[in-house]
Enzyme design. Structure first.
Site, PDB file in Angstrom:
ATOM      1  N   CYS A 156       0.842  -1.199   0.000  1.00 22.37           N
ATOM      2  CA  CYS A 156       0.000   0.000   0.000  1.00 22.37           C
ATOM      3  C   CYS A 156       0.877   1.249   0.000  1.00 22.37           C
ATOM      4  CB  CYS A 156      -0.922   0.005   1.212  1.00 22.37           C
ATOM      5  SG  CYS A 156      -2.052  -1.399   1.291  1.00 22.37           S
ATOM      6  N   ALA A 157       1.884   1.255   0.851  1.00 23.84           N
ATOM      7  CA  ALA A 157       2.795   2.392   0.922  1.00 23.84           C
ATOM      8  C   ALA A 157       3.506   2.586  -0.414  1.00 23.84           C
ATOM      9  CB  ALA A 157       3.808   2.174   2.044  1.00 23.84           C
TER      10      ALA A 157
END
Length: 166
Positions: free
Chosen positions: A60-61
């Site tokens: 996600c990051a």
């Protein structure tokens, strides 16, 4: 009902991701200042909806970083990073990373977004969070591209998402 996996374990969804040619639902999400935000908050802009479970996971990051890096290369476009994270966590992550080319929106108050966009995980260990998906909209909020990433631990196809905007 759509299925994706998390490290091989199948999860189900409550509805389907919008397909190319559909008009995107104008759901309410929460902006960083805790105000309500909808697609209408970004009038006349093309939108890349980068949807994911939590900015506190590596894939996600990475998606936030990659879309941030590529956002300046696409005219008249805003990248909206949408997760169930609180706006404070989203701001902390982007601030510590120096990411300024994306807008964070949270769905923590409004479950309608995740259901309307077909990304609400209905069962499994991530039940209640959003799946990893990308939906690209034109200036009139028509869907140009959508991808539900079949393995939540993997990244979306950035090139395919941005190609429809060039």
């Amino acid at each position: 009902m759509a299925h994706v996996t998390l490290k091989g374990n199948s999860d189900q969804f409550e509805s389907e991701l919008p397909k190319a040619g559909a008009i995107a639902a104008n759901c309410t999400r929460t902006a960083g200042d805790l105000s309500n935000a909808t697609l209408a908050t970004f009038p006349g802009k093309r939108k890349v909806l980068n949807i994911f479970p939590s900015v506190d996971t590596p894939p996600c990051a990475t998606s936030v970083r990659k879309f941030n890096a590529q956002a300046n290369d696409v005219a008249n476009t805003v990248v909206l990073c949408i997760s169930s994270d609180l706006p404070f966590a989203q701001a902390r992550f982007c601030g510590s990373e120096g990411l300024e080319n994306v807008k964070n929106l949270s769905d923590f108050r409004n479950a309608d977004f995740a259901v309307d966009y077909g990304v609400s995980i209905a069962d499994g260990p991530l039940q209640g969070l959003t799946a990893r998906a990308v939906v690209v909209l034109d200036e009139n909020d028509n869907v140009l591209h959508s991808e539900l990433v079949k393995e939540i631990a993997e990244e979306p196809n950035y090139d395919a998402a941005l190609a429809v905007l060039k």
